[in-house]
Structures are given as structure tokens and as C-alpha cells.
Scaffold this motif. Structure first.
Motif, PDB file in Angstrom:
ATOM      1  N   ASP A   1     -10.077  10.697  -8.643  1.00  0.00           N
ATOM      2  CA  ASP A   1     -11.181   9.911  -8.101  1.00  0.00           C
ATOM      3  C   ASP A   1     -12.301   9.853  -9.127  1.00  0.00           C
ATOM      4  O   ASP A   1     -12.934  10.875  -9.415  1.00  0.00           O
TER       5      ASP A   1
ATOM      6  N   HIS B   1      -2.703   5.390  -0.129  1.00  0.00           N
ATOM      7  CA  HIS B   1      -3.697   4.521  -0.744  1.00  0.00           C
ATOM      8  C   HIS B   1      -4.231   3.552   0.299  1.00  0.00           C
ATOM      9  O   HIS B   1      -3.499   3.096   1.188  1.00  0.00           O
ATOM     10  N   SER B   2      -5.519   3.203   0.177  1.00  0.00           N
ATOM     11  CA  SER B   2      -6.136   2.286   1.138  1.00  0.00           C
ATOM     12  C   SER B   2      -5.929   0.830   0.750  1.00  0.00           C
ATOM     13  O   SER B   2      -6.155  -0.065   1.566  1.00  0.00           O
ATOM     14  N   LYS B   3      -5.505   0.601  -0.494  1.00  0.00           N
ATOM     15  CA  LYS B   3      -5.209  -0.758  -0.953  1.00  0.00           C
ATOM     16  C   LYS B   3      -3.858  -0.761  -1.663  1.00  0.00           C
ATOM     17  O   LYS B   3      -3.126   0.230  -1.641  1.00  0.00           O
TER      18      LYS B   3
ATOM     19  N   VAL C   1      -0.794  -0.481  -4.136  1.00  0.00           N
ATOM     20  CA  VAL C   1      -0.409   0.481  -5.174  1.00  0.00           C
ATOM     21  C   VAL C   1       0.154  -0.308  -6.355  1.00  0.00           C
ATOM     22  O   VAL C   1       1.076  -1.109  -6.190  1.00  0.00           O
TER      23      VAL C   1
ATOM     24  N   ARG D   1      -3.315   9.283  -7.343  1.00  0.00           N
ATOM     25  CA  ARG D   1      -2.862  10.482  -6.647  1.00  0.00           C
ATOM     26  C   ARG D   1      -1.654  11.063  -7.366  1.00  0.00           C
ATOM     27  O   ARG D   1      -0.788  10.324  -7.816  1.00  0.00           O
TER      28      ARG D   1
ATOM     29  N   ILE E   1      -8.224   4.651  -6.899  1.00  0.00           N
ATOM     30  CA  ILE E   1      -7.854   6.049  -6.725  1.00  0.00           C
ATOM     31  C   ILE E   1      -6.443   6.282  -7.268  1.00  0.00           C
ATOM     32  O   ILE E   1      -5.544   5.462  -7.063  1.00  0.00           O
TER      33      ILE E   1
ATOM     34  N   ASP F   1      -7.349   0.543  -5.064  1.00  0.00           N
ATOM     35  CA  ASP F   1      -8.488   1.211  -4.435  1.00  0.00           C
ATOM     36  C   ASP F   1      -9.243   2.099  -5.417  1.00  0.00           C
ATOM     37  O   ASP F   1     -10.151   2.837  -5.016  1.00  0.00           O
TER      38      ASP F   1
ATOM     39  N   GLY G   1      -3.759   2.916  -7.620  1.00  0.00           N
ATOM     40  CA  GLY G   1      -3.882   1.765  -6.751  1.00  0.00           C
ATOM     41  C   GLY G   1      -5.086   0.902  -7.039  1.00  0.00           C
ATOM     42  O   GLY G   1      -5.960   1.243  -7.849  1.00  0.00           O
TER      43      GLY G   1
ATOM     44  N   THR H   1       0.041  16.164  -1.709  1.00  0.00           N
ATOM     45  CA  THR H   1      -0.799  15.680  -2.801  1.00  0.00           C
ATOM     46  C   THR H   1      -1.234  16.872  -3.648  1.00  0.00           C
ATOM     47  O   THR H   1      -1.835  17.823  -3.145  1.00  0.00           O
TER      48      THR H   1
ATOM     49  N   THR I   1       0.820  -1.234   0.000  1.00  0.00           N
ATOM     50  CA  THR I   1       0.000   0.000   0.000  1.00  0.00           C
ATOM     51  C   THR I   1       0.844   1.271   0.000  1.00  0.00           C
ATOM     52  O   THR I   1       0.352   2.338   0.347  1.00  0.00           O
TER      53      THR I   1
ATOM     54  N   SER J   1       0.602   8.049  -8.808  1.00  0.00           N
ATOM     55  CA  SER J   1       0.462   6.661  -8.382  1.00  0.00           C
ATOM     56  C   SER J   1      -0.981   6.230  -8.540  1.00  0.00           C
ATOM     57  O   SER J   1      -1.906   7.012  -8.340  1.00  0.00           O
TER      58      SER J   1
END
Length: 505
Positions: free
Chosen positions: A344, A304-306, A308, A330, A328, A326, A324, A339, A285, A322
Motif C-alpha cells: 500500500d 482487490h476492490s478493483k 486485478v 498483495r 494496492i 485499486d 490491481g 495474505t 477483480t 498481485s
């Protein structure tokens, strides 16, 4: 115009413009702060209580055509204006207060090496950004008729791409393909854990690099590899499932350095345009920034929540993006660590991400079968392309070399001043150079798990050419810097080469 540097940027006292501009900026920031506080205000939801509160503060309890929800919004607005005028903090309910405490920002102290790297990144990127903007201003002055002619010529070449050949690349699927900066070598990374170098377009093997104990997820070339970088120095980087990032030379089968720090599989790697830094995206992540000279980790970036999956640098060298699992993406400012933009909009994992050579547009390929184009100037998605009928695994913009490739005329090289008038020759060379520079970023390629490679225009986002492969899943795609070749790596262990028809390669 003097070259923009870190020092004279810091000395520029007119950064915020005039006093009027500063005041306008303050008004906008104050309004944003008021709206933020208004969202956290405790306001009754019962319509009778809303009317009673409006009556207390001397406002009409209802307006013509006003619904209950509109009335509550009006109450929130009026209360926020009153509290802002009084300079009082707005009340928050206990739940919201506790949530805000839980979401308090935290910072991790960086090393001195990271501070020095950030300063170097700023010094490197500022003049490059200045030159890019200057070139874009030149392009903006090109007559419309000339732009139409160049666009037609470039797209006509792109539409002539066809299959040049296929080569078995390894015993297991080819995860990524990347052309060398001189467009004469193709690097392939495989699930077998090897990186192979191939002569192109002959597709003859040059060298097999062995150093990973698990599947290779990403490979990337040093920006000056095969050009000015010596063969014995770092020319290539790879990341693999053994959680290691390996640096390679061109004259040895073993790595020059093995950089460890990730806690899980590495999917993609990227070289910074300066060649001094490497980024790696991992299933732990995080993505990390490494110093090539010292082979040490400079930055561990979470966000990231998941897992990458993808990472890519902007051509200026100031930003890195990046993507991921998730869904998303960034965009990070390497000079500050903040950031710069959140991408999104996808509903499935992001597998491919690429910066346009124009510096402000980004393409993301996702498991929702679409490619989204993002504009950093407006901080939103510009266009959504329904690109493939299965996962979009990779996206790559065409980024041209500094000079166009030398092309023989009727098989013979024409000498200036002998076969044609020198003035006409100079005009022709100027037009060719102008067309070549305008070509950079004008189209991009995508790969999908539907077995197709597709070429798209990068100004109206229309499909230019669909190329079939000999596999159901295309894992990766790349365009050579001379514009003459396109390569794809597939799940069935092959890689394919494509080139425009009737063009000698």
C-alpha cells in the motif's frame, strides 16, 4: 545440512525456539491486542470530561506541557491497562460494534484438489528456499573488494546496451514480450488476439498461435520450455480479453487446452516455477490458480476492490503477488491462502509487478510514474524510484540461467589443458560461475508510456541506462536469461531488441 521437506518441517518441535522466546512472543501479541482494543474504546472528547474521568481513577488531571489531545491519549492508555489487568472486555460504542459485525471474516471451503496442491506447493518450495538462503550465505562471505569488482563489471556490461533492431510484430499493439528459457525464442502477445514466436536475434517469424477472440493481455513460458519440456507438451500460456486462458505447445497452431472461468478480460498470466500451475489476473477483480495437468481451476482469489492487472510468482514457488487498478498490491502465501503482505503506497493503478531473485524484494510499477521497492522482511516500502514521466507499464528483474553462456575468446573456443594451465582454467571457471550467480537480481528493467526502457541497479536503485524506442508507449519489457538480449513491445505494433555493444549475439 539435510534437505528441508514438508514432513521434517512439521516434525520440528523447536519452531518457536525456547520457552523464553515463546513468552516474549506472547507479551508482544498481548500488547498488540491491548492496542487494538484501545482504539475501539469509547472515551469522551471534551477536555473537562477527560479530566473528570482521570480524577475518578486516581490519575493526575494534567501533566507538565500536556495538551488536550495528549491527555485524552493518556486516559485511553490508562483505561486499557486497567481493563487488561482486570481481564475485562473494553466497551465499544454502538456504531463501532455494528461495524465490527459487518466486517466479520468469512471463509470459503476449498476443494480436495486445492488441499493437495497446497501440500505440493509446500513440498516444492521448502527445499528451494533452503538452497536460496544457503547461496545467499555464500554471497555474504564474498570479500568486499571482490563484490565491488563484480558489480563494476556487470554494470559496465549493462551500460553498453544499445538498439540491435526493430521488427513489426503485428497489426495491432504488442501487449507483452517474453523470452523463452533458452533465450532463443521471443513470444509476443498482441491486441489482434494472436501470439507469435520469433527467432532471436534474427527476428524471423517461427509460428503464429491463433485461439483467442480478443486482445491478448499476457503470455508466459513454462519454466522448462525449450530446455527439457517436449515440443508437444504445454510450453506456453496466454490470457486474453475473451476471458480465456490458453495452453500451447510448440508444434501446433491451436491450443492444447482452453481454461474458462473468469467473468471479464484477462490482463496477465504467469507460470509457477514447478510448471504445474498457472495464475491469471482479470478485470473481474480476482486472480485464479489453474492446474496445468487437468486444466481445471483450483482457486478463485478475491481481495482487490478493483480490477486485478498483474500477477507474478516468487522463484521459490511459495508466494504469488498481485497488483490491481485499486493501487494496492498483495502478496499471497500459496501454502496457506493467507495474505503475507499488503503493498500500500502507490496512488495510481499497479501495472507491473516482479519478485527479485533474492526472494524477499518486490518491484511494482504504477500509473503514478514510480517504481516502488518493497522488502518482505520489514513489511514496508524500501525505496521509491521516480522512474518515468508517464505510466510504468512493466518491470522485470534479470534472473540468470544456472550456467553462464559460453563465450568464444577471439572467435575461437579455448580447450582446457591445451591453451592454458588446468589449475588456472579451473580458477577462472570458478570465478566466472561465482560472478554469474551474483549477477542474478543485480539489475532490472522498466518500461514506460514515455517511450523509454530503463535499466536500474537493484542494490542502490540508481539509473544505469536509458534506451529509446520508436514509439511513444512501451507496453512491455523482458531480459533474456543469458543476459545478452533485452526486448520491448510497443504500442505502434513493433518490438525492439537491445544488446550490449561489441558482443556477438
Amino acid at each position: 545440512m539435510a534437505e528441508l521437506t514438508y514432513d521434517n518441517l512439521m516434525d520440528d518441535g523447536n519452531y518457536m525456539g525456547s520457552e523464553r522466546a515463546r513468552m516474549e512472543n506472547k507479551v508482544i501479541l498481548d500488547e498488540l491486542e491491548r492496542k487494538k482494543k484501545a482504539r475501539n474504546m469509547a472515551v469522551p472528547t471534551d477536555d473537562n470530561r477527560v479530566k473528570a474521568r482521570l480524577r475518578e481513577i486516581g490519575e493526575p488531571i494534567t501533566l507538565f506541557g500536556e495538551r488536550a489531545a495528549d491527555r485524552r491519549d493518556r486516559l485511553i492508555y490508562v483505561l486499557s491497562q486497567i481493563n487488561a489487568a482486570r481481564g475485562e472486555e473494553m466497551q465499544m460504542d454502538e456504531d463501532q460494534s455494528s461495524e465490527s459485525e459487518d466486517e466479520e471474516e468469512f471463509y470459503t471451503e476449498g476443494s480436495l484438489e486445492l488441499l493437495q496442491a497446497r501440500r505440493h506447493l509446500a513440498e516444492y518450495s521448502l527445499p528451494r528456499a533452503q538452497n536460496r538462503v544457503a547461496q545467499q550465505r555464500i554471497h555474504a562471505k564474498i570479500p568486499l573488494g571482490r563484490i565491488i569488482d563484480m558489480r563494476k563489471k556487470v554494470f559496465a556490461d549493462v551500460k553498453r546496451f544499445s538498439n540491435l533492431g526493430s521488427q513489426i510484430g503485428d497489426d495491432r499493439p504488442i501487449s507483452q514480450v517474453r523470452f523463452s528459457p533458452n533465450s532463443k525464442i521471443l513470444a509476443t502477445g498482441s491486441w489482434s488476439g494472436t501470439v507469435k514466436l520469433w527467432n532471436v536475434p534474427a527476428c524471423t517469424p517461427m509460428r503464429t498461435l491463433r485461439g483467442h477472440a480478443d486482445r491478448v493481455g499476457g503470455v508466459a513460458w513454462h519454466p522448462q520450455a525449450t530446455l527439457t519440456q517436449g515440443e508437444g507438451l504445454v510450453n506456453l500460456v496466454s490470457g486474453a480479453g475473451d476471458a480465456s486462458v490458453n495452453l500451447w505447445s510448440l508444434d501446433s497452431d491451436s491450443p492444447l487446452a482452453v481454461m474458462k472461468g473468469h467473468a471479464d478480460r484477462i490482463c496477465r498470466v504467469a507460470f509457477h516455477p514447478s510448471g504445474n500451475y498457472v495464475a491469471s489476473a482479470s478485470f473481474d477483480t480476482s486472480w485464479r490458480l489453474w492446474d496445468v495437468k487437468t486444466s481445471k481451476e483450483l482457486l478463485l482469489q478475491e481481495g482487490h476492490s478493483k480490477e486485478v492487472y498483474s500477477v507474478e510468482f516468487q522463484n521459490d514457488g511459495a508466494l504469488v503477488a498481485s497488483g490491481g487498478l485499486d493501487a494496492i498490491g498483495r502478496v499471497w502465501d500459496l501454502r496457506t491462502g493467507r495474505t503475507a503482505m499488503v503493498l500500500d503506497g502507490h496512488v495510481q493503478a499497479i501495472f507491473g509487478i516482479a519478485f527479485s531473485p533474492n526472494g524477499y524484494q518486490i518491484a511494482t510499477g504504477s500509473g503514478d510514474d514510480t517504481i516502488r521497492i518493497w522488502d518482505m522482511r520489514s513489511l514496508k516500502a524500501l525505496y521509491t524510484i521516480p522512474a518515468h514521466v508517464s505510466n510504468v507499464s512493466d518491470v522485470r528483474f534479470f534472473s540468470s540461467d544456472e550456467l553462464p553462456p559460453l563465450k568464444p575468446i577471439n572467435g575461437e573456443v579455448v580447450m582446457n589443458g591445451i591453451e592454458e594451465d588446468s589449475d588456472k582454467s579451473n580458477d577462472k571457471e570458478s570465478d566466472t560461475l561465482e560472478e554469474w550467480r551474483y549477477r542474478s537480481g543485480l539489475y532490472f528493467a522498466s518500461a514506460g508510456y514515455d517511450g523509454f526502457v530503463k535499466l536500474w541497479s537493484a542494490d542502490d536503485w540508481q539509473l544505469l541506462r536509458t534506451l529509446t524506442t520508436d514509439s511513444g508507449k512501451v507496453m512491455s519489457v523482458d531480459l533474456s536469461g543469458d543476459g545478452q538480449l533485452l526486448a520491448s513491445g510497443t504500442y505502434n505494433r513493433n518490438f525492439q531488441l537491445f544488446a550490449p555493444e561489441d558482443v556477438p549475439v
